[in-house]
Design a protein around this motif. Sequence first.
Motif, PDB file in Angstrom:
ATOM      1  N   ASN A  56       2.038   6.608  -6.978  1.00 51.39           N
ATOM      2  CA  ASN A  56       0.952   7.482  -7.436  1.00 51.39           C
ATOM      3  C   ASN A  56       1.341   8.950  -7.345  1.00 51.39           C
ATOM      4  O   ASN A  56       1.092   9.728  -8.265  1.00 51.39           O
ATOM      5  N   THR A  57       1.938   9.328  -6.225  1.00 50.96           N
ATOM      6  CA  THR A  57       2.297  10.736  -6.054  1.00 50.96           C
ATOM      7  C   THR A  57       3.425  11.162  -6.979  1.00 50.96           C
ATOM      8  O   THR A  57       3.445  12.296  -7.459  1.00 50.96           O
ATOM      9  N   HIS A  67       0.830  -1.206   0.000  1.00 57.10           N
ATOM     10  CA  HIS A  67       0.000   0.000   0.000  1.00 57.10           C
ATOM     11  C   HIS A  67       0.868   1.262   0.000  1.00 57.10           C
ATOM     12  O   HIS A  67       0.596   2.208  -0.750  1.00 57.10           O
ATOM     13  N   THR A  68       1.893   1.286   0.821  1.00 58.70           N
ATOM     14  CA  THR A  68       2.754   2.475   0.887  1.00 58.70           C
ATOM     15  C   THR A  68       3.507   2.687  -0.410  1.00 58.70           C
ATOM     16  O   THR A  68       3.647   3.824  -0.871  1.00 58.70           O
ATOM     17  N   THR A  70       2.533   1.738  -3.408  1.00 55.65           N
ATOM     18  CA  THR A  70       1.544   2.185  -4.384  1.00 55.65           C
ATOM     19  C   THR A  70       1.258   3.674  -4.232  1.00 55.65           C
ATOM     20  O   THR A  70       1.199   4.408  -5.227  1.00 55.65           O
ATOM     21  N   GLU A  71       1.106   4.130  -3.003  1.00 55.19           N
ATOM     22  CA  GLU A  71       0.856   5.553  -2.754  1.00 55.19           C
ATOM     23  C   GLU A  71       2.034   6.413  -3.212  1.00 55.19           C
ATOM     24  O   GLU A  71       1.849   7.470  -3.815  1.00 55.19           O
ATOM     25  N   GLN A  72       3.246   5.954  -2.948  1.00 56.25           N
ATOM     26  CA  GLN A  72       4.434   6.707  -3.351  1.00 56.25           C
ATOM     27  C   GLN A  72       4.553   6.782  -4.864  1.00 56.25           C
ATOM     28  O   GLN A  72       4.919   7.827  -5.426  1.00 56.25           O
TER      29      GLN A  72
END
Length: 91
Positions: free
Chosen positions: A27-28, A20-21, A23-25
């Motif tokens: 995305n940003t 999850h982390t 994926t978030e990184q």
Amino acid sequence: MSKEKKAITKNVAAGATILHTVTEQLNTSLQSLVAVLGEKKYKKRIKKAAKLLVEGIKEATEKKAPVKKVKKVIPVKKKAAKKASKKVKAK
């Protein structure tokens, strides 16, 4: 029985949190690709890239200490050698 529903807390696996982390990184950092690829392709590619990056990564807390095998010592009774008795010669 009460009609109120209690919140169930789930133990989330460490691998899922890492995924999850990551994926978030991604995305940003790669927001500019959404316009080029489109939303659907972008999400699929981010998901695949995150899986490849996280593959093989484990948190230190998941490691278990190696189990040491203890050899059992079985006591063995040793038989003492019989002493040779002196023979008396008769004349």
